[in-house]
Design an enzyme around this catalytic site. Structure first.
Site, mmCIF file in Angstrom:
data_model
loop_
_atom_site.group_PDB
_atom_site.id
_atom_site.type_symbol
_atom_site.label_atom_id
_atom_site.label_comp_id
_atom_site.label_asym_id
_atom_site.label_seq_id
_atom_site.Cartn_x
_atom_site.Cartn_y
_atom_site.Cartn_z
ATOM 1 N N CYS A 56 -2.505 -13.431 2.171
ATOM 2 C CA CYS A 56 -1.770 -14.683 2.355
ATOM 3 C C CYS A 56 -0.292 -14.487 2.737
ATOM 4 O O CYS A 56 0.394 -13.649 2.162
ATOM 5 C CB CYS A 56 -1.804 -15.513 1.087
ATOM 6 S SG CYS A 56 -3.468 -15.818 0.488
ATOM 7 N N ARG A 108 -0.624 -10.151 8.425
ATOM 8 C CA ARG A 108 -1.076 -9.845 7.071
ATOM 9 C C ARG A 108 -2.579 -10.076 6.921
ATOM 10 O O ARG A 108 -3.187 -9.559 5.988
ATOM 11 C CB ARG A 108 -0.317 -10.716 6.071
ATOM 12 C CG ARG A 108 1.165 -10.458 6.075
ATOM 13 C CD ARG A 108 1.887 -11.461 5.220
ATOM 14 N NE ARG A 108 1.620 -11.290 3.809
ATOM 15 C CZ ARG A 108 2.266 -10.448 3.011
ATOM 16 N NH1 ARG A 108 3.231 -9.707 3.488
ATOM 17 N NH2 ARG A 108 1.961 -10.369 1.742
ATOM 18 N N TRP A 166 -5.878 -16.050 3.031
ATOM 19 C CA TRP A 166 -6.971 -15.070 3.124
ATOM 20 C C TRP A 166 -7.885 -15.398 1.954
ATOM 21 O O TRP A 166 -7.524 -15.216 0.793
ATOM 22 C CB TRP A 166 -6.399 -13.666 3.003
ATOM 23 C CG TRP A 166 -7.356 -12.563 3.331
ATOM 24 C CD1 TRP A 166 -7.609 -12.040 4.569
ATOM 25 C CD2 TRP A 166 -8.164 -11.826 2.417
ATOM 26 N NE1 TRP A 166 -8.536 -11.033 4.474
ATOM 27 C CE2 TRP A 166 -8.901 -10.874 3.168
ATOM 28 C CE3 TRP A 166 -8.360 -11.874 1.032
ATOM 29 C CZ2 TRP A 166 -9.795 -9.985 2.595
ATOM 30 C CZ3 TRP A 166 -9.262 -10.983 0.458
ATOM 31 C CH2 TRP A 166 -9.959 -10.056 1.240
ATOM 32 N N ASN A 196 -0.046 -17.147 -3.197
ATOM 33 C CA ASN A 196 -0.610 -15.862 -2.776
ATOM 34 C C ASN A 196 -0.947 -15.124 -4.056
ATOM 35 O O ASN A 196 -0.117 -15.017 -4.946
ATOM 36 C CB ASN A 196 0.436 -15.069 -1.971
ATOM 37 C CG ASN A 196 -0.014 -13.650 -1.672
ATOM 38 O OD1 ASN A 196 -1.204 -13.359 -1.665
ATOM 39 N ND2 ASN A 196 0.937 -12.772 -1.426
ATOM 40 N N GLY A 197 -2.188 -14.625 -4.174
ATOM 41 C CA GLY A 197 -2.584 -13.894 -5.372
ATOM 42 C C GLY A 197 -3.852 -14.475 -5.968
ATOM 43 O O GLY A 197 -4.575 -15.217 -5.301
ATOM 44 N N GLU A 227 -8.698 10.114 9.301
ATOM 45 C CA GLU A 227 -7.915 9.027 9.901
ATOM 46 C C GLU A 227 -8.570 8.552 11.206
ATOM 47 O O GLU A 227 -8.652 7.348 11.470
ATOM 48 C CB GLU A 227 -6.475 9.515 10.138
ATOM 49 C CG GLU A 227 -5.595 8.664 11.036
ATOM 50 C CD GLU A 227 -5.216 7.305 10.463
ATOM 51 O OE1 GLU A 227 -5.671 6.955 9.363
ATOM 52 O OE2 GLU A 227 -4.483 6.572 11.161
ATOM 53 N N LYS A 248 -9.994 4.670 11.769
ATOM 54 C CA LYS A 248 -9.547 3.794 12.860
ATOM 55 C C LYS A 248 -10.755 3.197 13.584
ATOM 56 O O LYS A 248 -10.740 2.031 13.969
ATOM 57 C CB LYS A 248 -8.675 4.577 13.863
ATOM 58 C CG LYS A 248 -7.272 4.828 13.373
ATOM 59 C CD LYS A 248 -6.479 3.543 13.287
ATOM 60 C CE LYS A 248 -5.234 3.677 12.429
ATOM 61 N NZ LYS A 248 -5.457 3.682 10.970
ATOM 62 N N GLU A 265 -12.321 0.491 11.343
ATOM 63 C CA GLU A 265 -11.458 -0.692 11.256
ATOM 64 C C GLU A 265 -11.468 -1.494 12.553
ATOM 65 O O GLU A 265 -11.512 -2.720 12.537
ATOM 66 C CB GLU A 265 -9.997 -0.275 11.013
ATOM 67 C CG GLU A 265 -9.677 0.222 9.643
ATOM 68 C CD GLU A 265 -8.203 0.598 9.515
ATOM 69 O OE1 GLU A 265 -7.563 0.107 8.588
ATOM 70 O OE2 GLU A 265 -7.694 1.387 10.343
ATOM 71 N N HIS A 323 -23.144 22.235 5.060
ATOM 72 C CA HIS A 323 -23.563 21.776 3.732
ATOM 73 C C HIS A 323 -24.080 20.338 3.780
ATOM 74 O O HIS A 323 -24.165 19.680 2.745
ATOM 75 C CB HIS A 323 -22.391 21.887 2.754
ATOM 76 C CG HIS A 323 -21.873 23.286 2.625
ATOM 77 N ND1 HIS A 323 -22.567 24.288 1.984
ATOM 78 C CD2 HIS A 323 -20.747 23.869 3.121
ATOM 79 C CE1 HIS A 323 -21.879 25.413 2.054
ATOM 80 N NE2 HIS A 323 -20.763 25.187 2.754
ATOM 81 N N LYS A 342 -3.533 -6.727 6.467
ATOM 82 C CA LYS A 342 -2.555 -5.624 6.551
ATOM 83 C C LYS A 342 -1.998 -5.299 5.165
ATOM 84 O O LYS A 342 -1.817 -4.147 4.832
ATOM 85 C CB LYS A 342 -1.417 -6.003 7.491
ATOM 86 C CG LYS A 342 -0.383 -4.901 7.598
ATOM 87 C CD LYS A 342 -0.137 -4.511 9.014
ATOM 88 C CE LYS A 342 0.691 -3.272 9.151
ATOM 89 N NZ LYS A 342 -0.105 -2.058 9.324
#
Ligand code: G6P
Length: 617
Positions: free
Chosen positions: A2, A27, A76, A102-103, A486, A490, A493, A509, A612
């Site tokens: 949010c 965000r 959100w 927000n929260g 990483e 990516k 995402e 393995h 984000k």
């Protein structure tokens, strides 16, 4: 998650709110809304599910009146789906008070039951509406918006930033925060509130960060901060280092494209001012002190997502240079497994936003357990630095695309500088060795620029023929391993395809069972020049997967002839020492994630379901 904006000042609240929400879009959100006091002095709200543009179009078709007081929100969804009704603001029973949040209010069920028993009617499924109805009730009892909010926050459990306004109190917005972000922007005859400074940086460079459990009341000519008990609090002003234009897309196709192009600057700017005559000087570490730094016996790095991979790379550098054992833990795993911490443990938290709730909670836990906490953060005024003993800011500039790119490189830079600083105070490297490593680090921005110039077009083509690929694997060894992780993150995402990163030594393995004809595998190949290089082992791995039909894309040092016969594609990177290779090998993977998402027609900057700043646990 949010985004929150509050404004008091001139008759331009809609413009400020929508501009602020636009800048907070990064965000992550699924609905948006605003409340203003209109020309007739009435509270008016508009809220719409979907992208901010839906709200913007609605307001253009049916304007609300550009009053002098307003609050705006991007939601959100947590409690209740992303619908018009569940979007914020929420109203008090008489419709005169608007509230955004927000929260998560953890005890909302009990409070809702209490309100239902008292005859309240709810129009949404959100936890937020409980707060709106409660503050409305307390306002009726007190006629004081700040006091009403204070009474209500005392009853809330969980994490929250709340902003309220009331139609009988034009020129006033009151905010409260606990474990969720809120910063103040100071204008001339106008003041602002925002989830972060991006919300108002186009209007002012002056800001103040408020602490936990504090309440702020903004009026056009005043800002008053008190704690939850009502005692006044002194708040320090700071100047926002970011340029308003830095959070604009400019001529780029996406924020991510722009931010990848800024990777050289992110590294260079994070070094700037911290190296003098080849010696790293981090005065930011003074609050901890060289004596204490020399005495630490263990470092624990905590972070989430991409920041955790930067942390893994920091481990290689710090252990190598400062000879201190370093553990890297995901913040949410660390926090809930009763970790061993002493006063000789240095906890390093890494967070671009400085607001990731999992990391924040881990920081608080570490502080309470008596460890020293150093944060690496990209955002001034954020919560995590405030909760830490010391902070080394990364100077990547605002990062808007949800998937982190330039901040990753800046975080690595900060960690490498910390490693060299520790090596200095602990005497584990000679001055000449420190100077040599500093020189390598200073040479990195130009080398990243070279990678960008050379590989962009080639990777764009690769991405185009891979739009139907269902799975991609990434292999790396030593410092190449976090880079592999990483690269895989990516792709998940951004391109929504199955991707996994493996330590190349693990291949036999397990992961080798996944190799079948056509399987695409990116391999991060170490330099062949280092006498201790793992190059031959990684080349053997390439042969093993190639023999089983894998399609190999190697990221290798330019001129590495040993790789050529076995790779379908080679992406060349400039020469660098082993510890510095990740600054270069990761760049093509950032480009690849972006290009593949773009080739698949996906939203590169705002991937589905992601935020984000993950400001709830
Ligand atoms: C989210 C973002 C990631 C980011 C992570 C940590 O998951 O989508 O890109 O790496 O949060 O964020 P932080 O702000 O703490 O670095």
């Amino acid at each position: 998650m949010c985004g929150i904006v509050g404004y008091v000042g001139d008759n331009k609240s809609i413009e400020v709110l929508l501009g602020g929400l636009k800048r907070l879009e990064y965000r992550g959100y699924d609905s948006a809304g605003v409340a203003v006091i209109d020309a007739d002095g009435h509270l008016a709200t508009r809220k719409r599910a979907g992208k901010l543009q839906v709200l913007v179009d609605d307001l253009a078709a049916h304007p609300l009146g550009n009053g002098a007081t307003g609050i705006g929100h991007t939601r959100w969804a947590t409690h209740g789906g992303p619908t018009d009704v569940n979007a914020h603001p929420h109203l008090s029973a008489d419709g005169k008070l608007a509230l955004i949040h927000n929260g998560i209010i953890e005890n909302f069920s009990e409070l809702k039951q209490e309100l239902l028993d008292a005859g309240a009617v709810f129009s949404s499924e959100t936890d937020t509406e409980v707060a709106a109805l409660l503050v409305g009730r307390e306002y009726e009892a007190t006629n004081d918006l700040t006091e009403a909010l204070r009474r209500v926050v005392a009853r809330l459990d969980g994490a929250f930033t709340l902003l309220v306004m009331h139609e009988d109190q034009p020129g006033l917005v009151v905010g409260a925060r606990r474990n969720s972000p809120l910063v103040i922007g100071l204008g001339d005859g106008e003041n602002f509130l925002g989830s972060d400074v991006a919300a108002f940086v186009q209007f002012t460079k002056r800001a103040m960060a408020i602490g936990q459990d504090q309440i702020v009341a903004i009026r056009p000519d005043s800002v008053e901060v008190t704690d939850f008990a009502g005692a006044p609090v002194e708040v320090e002003e700071f100047e926002i280092a970011w340029d308003a234009s830095a959070s604009e897309k400019g001529g780029w196709s996406s924020f991510m494209a722009k931010e990848i192009s800024e990777e050289p600057d992110a590294v260079a700017n994070t070094i700037l001012g911290r190296v003098h005559d080849g010696v790293v000087t981090l005065s930011e570490l003074d609050p901890i002190g060289d004596e204490a730094l020399a005495d630490i016996d263990r470092i624990v790095i905590i972070a989430c997502g991409t920041a955790a991979y930067a942390g893994m790379l920091g481990k290689y550098a710090i252990e190598q240079w400062a000879r201190i054992p370093v553990e890297v833990d995901l913040a949410h795993e660390f926090r809930y497994r009763n970790p061993i911490l002493t006063s000789r443990t240095l906890v390093i938290s890494i967070s671009q936003s400085g607001e990731t709730m999992d990391t924040l909670m881990a920081v608080k836990f570490a502080t309470a357990a008596g460890a020293r906490v150093l944060s690496v953060c990209n955002t001034q005024g954020a919560t995590i630095p405030r909760e830490s003993d010391a902070v080394v800011y990364t100077h990547a500039g605002p990062e808007v695309a949800v998937a982190s790119t330039k901040a990753f490189l800046a975080q690595m830079t900060a960690l490498y500088l910390i490693g060299l600083h520790l090596a200095k105070v602990r005497g584990t490297l000679a001055a000449a060795e420190i100077r040599e490593n500093v020189g390598e680090l200073q040479a990195i921005p130009a080398k990243i620029a070279e990678v960008l110039a050379v590989s962009q077009a080639e990777i764009g083509q690769l991405a185009h023929w891979m739009t139907d690929v269902q799975s991609v694997l990434f292999l790396g060894r030593n410092v190449g391993f976090p880079v592999a992780l990483e690269g895989a993150l990516k792709l998940k995402e951004l391109a929504y395809i199955h991707a996994e990163g493996f330590a190349a030594g693990e291949l036999k393995h397990g992961p080798i069972a996944l190799i079948e004809p056509g399987q695409v595998v990116f391999v991060i190949v170490p330099s062949p020049r280092d006498p201790d290089s793992l190059h031959p082992k990684v080349v053997s791995n390439i042969q093993e997967i190639r023999a089983r039909g894998a399609r190999v894309i190697a990221i290798a040092e330019k001129g590495d002839a040993a790789v050529l016969p076995f790779a379908d594609e080679v992406i060349p990177i400039p020469l660098a020492g082993t510890l510095f290779e990740p600054f270069l090998t990761v760049v093509p993977l950032h480009i690849f994630g972006m290009e593949l998402a773009a080739a698949k027609g996906l939203d590169v900057d705002q991937p589905r379901n992601l935020a984000k700043s993950v400001t709830v646990e």
